[in-house]
Design an enzyme around this catalytic site. Sequence first.
Site, PDB file in Angstrom:
ATOM      1  N   ASP A  60       0.847  -1.194   0.000  1.00  0.00           N
ATOM      2  CA  ASP A  60       0.000   0.000   0.000  1.00  0.00           C
ATOM      3  C   ASP A  60       0.882   1.243   0.000  1.00  0.00           C
ATOM      4  O   ASP A  60       1.708   1.439   0.900  1.00  0.00           O
ATOM      5  CB  ASP A  60      -0.914  -0.012   1.228  1.00  0.00           C
ATOM      6  CG  ASP A  60      -1.832   1.189   1.271  1.00  0.00           C
ATOM      7  OD1 ASP A  60      -2.462   1.477   0.243  1.00  0.00           O
ATOM      8  OD2 ASP A  60      -1.909   1.855   2.311  1.00  0.00           O
ATOM      9  N   THR A  98      -2.595   6.804  -4.016  1.00  0.00           N
ATOM     10  CA  THR A  98      -1.305   7.322  -3.546  1.00  0.00           C
ATOM     11  C   THR A  98      -0.174   6.915  -4.482  1.00  0.00           C
ATOM     12  O   THR A  98       0.633   7.756  -4.909  1.00  0.00           O
ATOM     13  CB  THR A  98      -1.016   6.801  -2.128  1.00  0.00           C
ATOM     14  OG1 THR A  98      -2.120   7.080  -1.288  1.00  0.00           O
ATOM     15  CG2 THR A  98       0.223   7.450  -1.561  1.00  0.00           C
ATOM     16  N   THR A  99      -0.104   5.636  -4.812  1.00  0.00           N
ATOM     17  CA  THR A  99       0.975   5.147  -5.673  1.00  0.00           C
ATOM     18  C   THR A  99       0.895   5.782  -7.057  1.00  0.00           C
ATOM     19  O   THR A  99       1.910   6.225  -7.614  1.00  0.00           O
ATOM     20  CB  THR A  99       0.909   3.622  -5.783  1.00  0.00           C
ATOM     21  OG1 THR A  99       0.945   3.043  -4.468  1.00  0.00           O
ATOM     22  CG2 THR A  99       2.075   3.085  -6.593  1.00  0.00           C
ATOM     23  N   ASP A 147      -9.097   0.853   2.756  1.00  0.00           N
ATOM     24  CA  ASP A 147      -9.142   1.314   1.365  1.00  0.00           C
ATOM     25  C   ASP A 147     -10.381   0.782   0.657  1.00  0.00           C
ATOM     26  O   ASP A 147     -11.008   1.490  -0.143  1.00  0.00           O
ATOM     27  CB  ASP A 147      -7.878   0.858   0.626  1.00  0.00           C
ATOM     28  CG  ASP A 147      -6.641   1.636   1.054  1.00  0.00           C
ATOM     29  OD1 ASP A 147      -6.813   2.662   1.739  1.00  0.00           O
ATOM     30  OD2 ASP A 147      -5.522   1.220   0.732  1.00  0.00           O
TER      31      ASP A 147
END
Length: 559
Positions: free
Chosen positions: A78, A111-112, A412
């Site tokens: 994550d 985010t990634t 998530d």
Amino acid sequence: REPRNRHRLRRVRRGRRVKMSAVEVVNPNADLVRHADATMMNINAARGLYDVLKTNLGPKGTLKMLVGGAGDLKLTKDGNTLLHEMMIQHPTACLIARIATAQDDIAGDGTTSNVLIIGDLMKQAERYLADGLHPRLVCEGIQAAKTRVLQFLDSAKEKVPVESRDFLIKVANASLRTKLHAELADLVTEIVVDAVMCVQQPNEQLDLHMVEIMAMQHRHATESRLVRGLVLDHGGRHPDMKKQLTNCYILTCNATLEYEKSEVNSGFMYNNAEQREKMLAAERKWVDDRVALILALKHQVCTNGEDFVVVNQKGIDPLALDLLQKEGVLALRRAKRRNMERLTLAVGGVAVNSFEEMTPDILGYAESVYEQQLGDDAYTFVEGTRHPKSCTILLKGPHKHIIEQMKDSVRDGLRAVRNAVEDGQMVPGAGAFELQAHADLMEFKKSVVGRAKLGVQAYADALLIIPRTLAENGGYDANDTLIKLQEATAQGKVVGVDITTGDPISPAEIGVWDNWRVKRQMLDSSAVIAEQLLLVDEIIRAGKQIKKPGPGADTPYAG
């Protein structure tokens, strides 16, 4: 006179040099990086973070092992967890990490992808800056491309049947499979969707705080389940109280059942033992009368063998517990506030602050209440509620690494389903939107005048990092896959990366969708932070060193 004038001129020149040095240096211990060096420093920092997170993207992404100072281990893929846990010292990389984690706080995911787009956008801009193009012109192109792609996003979103449980399962599964292995992701998917549908109320904003996540280091991860009620992380406070109850009336209260000292300083004077005994009896009677009111309500409602449970946020003294136990009442004292808020939503009823004038309509109801002992910890399960507005996701696992990974994934997944329900519209996933946006920006580039179109080109090429990385992490040739995808997109098809074959596939057919609000936040924030970093022409860290001193160089004071 001539020596005097020469001396005066020398003082003026010396004063000018002092002023100029004061303006330029400001702090003699400051470390400065200027112009092209500052830009390259920012670009290298963005690319460094990009290289770390690149392999994590998608269902076939790899894991990272984080090792703490005390030897603690954490396995995760994550992006939000990685950026929070990693010790990032570089100022530019730290800034990017904060922006990316803010993306998770606001939208719940992405985010990634945010870090990858920023890193690739900086890499694309580096080519033009190396040829002498001014950063301002690149940023103007990026700004124009961002405006265009956000308009295209609004036109590309599709209305989806968010009232369908099967569709929400596809949404949650697309999110969870990027963070858990397939078997466990499929199990957690249904739990997450049922939890959101349980707490969803018509014409009210969805509150995920009403979903409690409880972890038990016990048995196997596949035994995790949804409890349509509440799991309290404490048990009864009397050893002889019942451990298993059925058809329970539940009294939720926030009133003390033990004698408390007065809030002001006061004293009681007595002359003999008889007066002292009367004083103690009066104190005891004050508590016993309250217990009698509870028992009277219990006798009023429990006429056909039903059980009675008391959950109190404040204390219950041992004598009161003994009186309740003799009447078959399960009493829990000093319950946590978060549990008390959810309890009435789960079982119904009203939390009372006084025991006077209690009526049966203030009671909640549950089909079963039972206590489970796990080592030194006790858990009380409240299940079988009639109209639950709060629920508990019970996560089990043999090791804390698995439990922590599941916790991050469930959060998530919950936010992905919530975003879908609240937006009512989504965009195709698996890199399909990025391919469409790239094709649209290529058409838009023709209408841009001047060298700003190079910034549009850079932003368009940076979007392709998502499908490219998905193909690479799946073990396929990135260039070959990207060419196939672009050819299919040019024919008007909406296609993404099939991670099982590497060929183009329709995301709608396999149920891979991305949240609209996540995409919008990601596209906007990545362009804004890249523009700001490209326009930095000087980095000053006062009193600290950024670059390592060379051999034999004097080490400046790092105050």
